[in-house]
Write an enzyme that holds these catalytic residues in place. Sequence first.
Site, PDB file in Angstrom:
ATOM      1  N   GLY B  11       0.977  -1.287  -0.102  1.00 55.75           N
ATOM      2  CA  GLY B  11      -0.014  -0.074   0.073  1.00 55.75           C
ATOM      3  C   GLY B  11       0.850   1.233  -0.047  1.00 55.75           C
ATOM      4  O   GLY B  11       0.360   2.309   0.352  1.00 55.75           O
ATOM      5  N   VAL B  12       2.142   1.243  -0.589  1.00 53.07           N
ATOM      6  CA  VAL B  12       2.904   2.378  -0.608  1.00 53.07           C
ATOM      7  C   VAL B  12       2.764   3.198  -1.911  1.00 53.07           C
ATOM      8  O   VAL B  12       3.346   4.387  -2.090  1.00 53.07           O
ATOM      9  CB  VAL B  12       4.245   2.250  -0.328  1.00 53.07           C
ATOM     10  CG1 VAL B  12       4.727   1.646   1.182  1.00 53.07           C
ATOM     11  CG2 VAL B  12       4.914   1.173  -1.155  1.00 53.07           C
ATOM     12  N   GLY B  13       2.119   2.516  -2.694  1.00 53.95           N
ATOM     13  CA  GLY B  13       1.919   3.263  -4.184  1.00 53.95           C
ATOM     14  C   GLY B  13       2.917   2.739  -5.218  1.00 53.95           C
ATOM     15  O   GLY B  13       3.130   3.403  -6.442  1.00 53.95           O
ATOM     16  N   THR B  15       1.720   0.496  -7.785  1.00 54.06           N
ATOM     17  CA  THR B  15       0.995   0.599  -8.891  1.00 54.06           C
ATOM     18  C   THR B  15       0.730   2.035  -9.555  1.00 54.06           C
ATOM     19  O   THR B  15       0.817   1.941 -10.726  1.00 54.06           O
ATOM     20  CB  THR B  15      -0.402  -0.175  -8.735  1.00 54.06           C
ATOM     21  OG1 THR B  15      -0.422  -1.358  -8.208  1.00 54.06           O
ATOM     22  CG2 THR B  15      -1.069  -0.263 -10.126  1.00 54.06           C
ATOM     23  N   LYS B  36       2.569  -7.834 -14.033  1.00 51.67           N
ATOM     24  CA  LYS B  36       2.540  -8.053 -12.839  1.00 51.67           C
ATOM     25  C   LYS B  36       2.321  -9.475 -12.566  1.00 51.67           C
ATOM     26  O   LYS B  36       1.312 -10.098 -12.715  1.00 51.67           O
ATOM     27  CB  LYS B  36       1.136  -7.283 -11.907  1.00 51.67           C
ATOM     28  CG  LYS B  36       0.942  -7.698 -10.540  1.00 51.67           C
ATOM     29  CD  LYS B  36       0.255  -6.584  -9.523  1.00 51.67           C
ATOM     30  CE  LYS B  36       0.546  -6.853  -8.266  1.00 51.67           C
ATOM     31  NZ  LYS B  36       0.544  -5.830  -7.223  1.00 51.67           N
ATOM     32  N   GLY B 110       3.283  -6.202  -2.475  1.00 53.59           N
ATOM     33  CA  GLY B 110       4.089  -6.064  -1.108  1.00 53.59           C
ATOM     34  C   GLY B 110       5.490  -5.685  -1.420  1.00 53.59           C
ATOM     35  O   GLY B 110       5.731  -5.115  -2.508  1.00 53.59           O
TER      36      GLY B 110
END
Lengths: 220, 220
Positions: B11-13, B15, B36, B110
């Site tokens: 969830g840090v960006g 994508t 991916k 992740g």
Amino acid sequence: MRLLITGTDTGVGKTFITYNLAKELKERGYKVGCLKPVETYVREVPEDGSLLSKATGQSVNEIVPVRFSLPLAPYAATLEEGRDFALEELGKHYEELSKKYKFLLVEGAGGIAVPIKKNYTYANLARDWKLKVLIVGRAGLGTINHTFLTWYYAKATGLEVIGIILNGFTGEDVSERTNPQIIEEMTGIKPYKVPRIQDVELPKDIRTGLADYVLSRFTP
Amino acid sequence: MRLLITGTDTGVGKTFITYNLAKELKERGYKVGCLKPVETYVREVPEDGSLLSKATGQSVNEIVPVRFSLPLAPYAATLEEGRDFALEELGKHYEELSKKYKFLLVEGAGGIAVPIKKNYTYANLARDWKLKVLIVGRAGLGTINHTFLTWYYAKATGLEVIGIILNGFTGEDVSERTNPQIIEEMTGIKPYKVPRIQDVELPKDIRTGLADYVLSRFTP
């Protein structure tokens, strides 16, 4: 027993685990001290230091010799607050407490690679103070990566990781089911699992299990 | 250019950054593909894959060959969903895309130590696929530790980290002021700073800066 209690991130429960471990060891009759060399984000009194003093009976000054007010890594706080501190002084304080207590639990700030000084991390401190390492990580998604990276860096800098505590099991995150097994496969260390509770004090059986886990894995 | 885009956490960006980088490279006339290899937490269609396909025009199937429905690391998903996949097949698919595109952006799931298979992490995949590494980390408190640990593990496993993107600057977290400088001191890599925005598309000047940063640091 000289132990660095480090986290896989900020806010994973390092102080909570340190408090419960200290309290249990004290109730077993051991002379226990805590040391949080640097506490940041201190408004009136050091929150972590105050909690730990309730477990050991130490003064907060003895537990937290260096304080900064901003929520930062110690090194960043020296830059932002324009104040510094001497590692040698910190070392002397540590030596005094090492003589005074049979068990000395040293709590870091944030994770193991957090800088205390320029290019001097908690892993460097642990190596210089000859501390063994207890890793506290979260229970849910993302903990495999952070726990492994923390373990990997600690080992690579010559430290002994005696145990891994996964903190905050709720049963709501599906990864909680496989995280402990996978972390054990990747590190060789069987984690100890702690449930999420609202209170600061763990139920006696879990606290006993925590102390047994640490004591059984700590070889002087 | 074969690049693994990994995160310091979930969830840090990753994508978001991959999408903007791909879009900018495509607008510059480069043949760009995204891959991916495994997407988890897929309900109807792969969310990450769908977004990336908007940047490159690829089919979502080409971008995301392997999918699981639970929010887990790939290896954990194979355990929980009782399904597996062959790394060799994934490798063949990667080789095909490598020939098809001049720039191939491979997005992890992740962080870099997340297991794809038992004791086989994205760092191992990057080594086997000869990928260079771009690290995406958050902008605020805690990013020094995670970014350094991610960089340290990547280097220790023989990978080249070409750059660090710190994503989500708001100006509200005091650590944002010193994090880039300290990360540069600890890794030797000057991070590229990306502000937090609500939209998925970065303003053109920041997108241009992002692509210039990556291209300037990528030596074939």
